[in-house]
Design a protein around this motif. Structure first.
Motif, short mmCIF file in Angstrom:
data_model
loop_
_atom_site.label_atom_id
_atom_site.label_comp_id
_atom_site.label_asym_id
_atom_site.label_seq_id
_atom_site.Cartn_x
_atom_site.Cartn_y
_atom_site.Cartn_z
N UNK A 1 -28.01 -54.01 117.46
CA UNK A 1 -27.66 -53.64 116.10
C UNK A 1 -27.98 -52.16 115.89
N UNK A 2 -27.01 -51.38 115.50
CA UNK A 2 -27.21 -49.95 115.23
C UNK A 2 -27.70 -49.77 113.80
N UNK A 3 -28.75 -49.00 113.66
CA UNK A 3 -29.26 -48.69 112.33
C UNK A 3 -29.06 -47.21 112.07
N UNK A 4 -28.54 -46.93 110.92
CA UNK A 4 -28.39 -45.53 110.51
C UNK A 4 -29.75 -44.98 110.12
N UNK A 5 -30.00 -43.72 110.39
CA UNK A 5 -31.29 -43.14 109.97
C UNK A 5 -31.39 -43.14 108.45
N UNK A 6 -32.58 -43.46 107.97
CA UNK A 6 -32.79 -43.47 106.53
C UNK A 6 -32.85 -42.04 106.02
N UNK A 7 -32.17 -41.79 104.93
CA UNK A 7 -32.20 -40.47 104.31
C UNK A 7 -33.10 -40.53 103.09
N UNK A 8 -33.87 -39.50 102.91
CA UNK A 8 -34.73 -39.41 101.75
C UNK A 8 -33.90 -39.04 100.52
N UNK A 9 -34.29 -39.60 99.39
CA UNK A 9 -33.59 -39.22 98.15
C UNK A 9 -34.07 -37.86 97.67
N UNK A 10 -35.18 -37.38 98.23
CA UNK A 10 -35.72 -36.07 97.88
C UNK A 10 -35.23 -35.07 98.91
N UNK A 11 -34.53 -34.06 98.47
CA UNK A 11 -34.01 -33.02 99.37
C UNK A 11 -34.98 -31.84 99.38
N UNK A 29 -54.70 -32.89 91.50
CA UNK A 29 -53.48 -32.08 91.59
C UNK A 29 -53.76 -30.82 92.38
N UNK A 30 -52.76 -30.40 93.16
CA UNK A 30 -52.85 -29.14 93.88
C UNK A 30 -51.54 -28.38 93.69
N UNK A 31 -51.64 -27.06 93.84
CA UNK A 31 -50.47 -26.20 93.72
C UNK A 31 -50.45 -25.29 94.93
N UNK A 32 -49.29 -25.19 95.60
CA UNK A 32 -49.20 -24.34 96.78
C UNK A 32 -47.76 -24.12 97.19
N UNK A 33 -47.58 -23.40 98.29
CA UNK A 33 -46.26 -23.07 98.82
C UNK A 33 -45.88 -24.08 99.89
N UNK A 34 -44.73 -24.73 99.72
CA UNK A 34 -44.26 -25.73 100.68
C UNK A 34 -43.78 -25.04 101.95
N UNK A 35 -44.44 -25.36 103.08
CA UNK A 35 -44.07 -24.78 104.36
C UNK A 35 -43.21 -25.72 105.19
N UNK A 36 -43.55 -27.01 105.17
CA UNK A 36 -42.86 -27.97 106.03
C UNK A 36 -43.08 -29.38 105.53
N UNK A 37 -42.31 -30.33 106.08
CA UNK A 37 -42.43 -31.75 105.74
C UNK A 37 -41.84 -32.56 106.88
N UNK A 38 -42.12 -33.87 106.86
CA UNK A 38 -41.52 -34.76 107.86
C UNK A 38 -40.84 -35.93 107.15
N UNK A 39 -40.33 -36.90 107.94
CA UNK A 39 -39.57 -37.99 107.33
C UNK A 39 -40.45 -39.01 106.61
N UNK A 40 -41.79 -38.93 106.73
CA UNK A 40 -42.68 -39.77 105.92
C UNK A 40 -43.12 -39.04 104.65
N UNK A 41 -42.53 -37.89 104.40
CA UNK A 41 -42.84 -37.02 103.26
C UNK A 41 -44.27 -36.49 103.29
N UNK A 42 -44.85 -36.38 104.49
CA UNK A 42 -46.09 -35.62 104.65
C UNK A 42 -45.71 -34.16 104.45
N UNK A 43 -46.50 -33.43 103.69
CA UNK A 43 -46.17 -32.06 103.34
C UNK A 43 -47.21 -31.10 103.89
#
Length: 83
Positions: A1-11, A29-43
């Motif tokens: 069974x082929x599964x399509x990769x899940x896309x995040x609703x957050x771009x 709460x924290x405030x900072x500059x977004x450098x990178x992220x992964x598909x688990x939304x680790x930032x």
């Protein structure tokens, strides 16, 4: 069974190198500059400051499972659609 990769609703790609505010479970709460992220939304954030104390944290990896909210250009309160 082929599964399509899940896309995040957050771009997040369009928000790289922009300032963001992250609220974690528990209310911190924290405030900072977004450098990178992964598909688990680790930032990866740089120049991070804890709010409201403005304590400098520097480079931080935010675990996606612990993030409650993600704000760009501030937050706006909206009416609860479930009432």
């Amino acid at each position: 069974m082929n599964q399509l990769p899940k896309e995040s609703i957050i771009k997040l790609q369009s928000h790289i190198n922009k300032e963001v505010v992250i609220q974690f479970q528990g209310g911190r709460q924290v405030k900072g500059t977004l450098l990178s992220f992964d598909n688990q939304l680790n930032l990866v954030l740089d120049e991070v400051r804890e709010l409201p104390s403005q304590r400098i944290l520097g480079l931080v990896i935010c675990r996606g499972a612990l993030i409650n909210s993600f704000a760009i250009d501030g937050m706006v309160e909206i009416e609860n659609p479930y009432i």
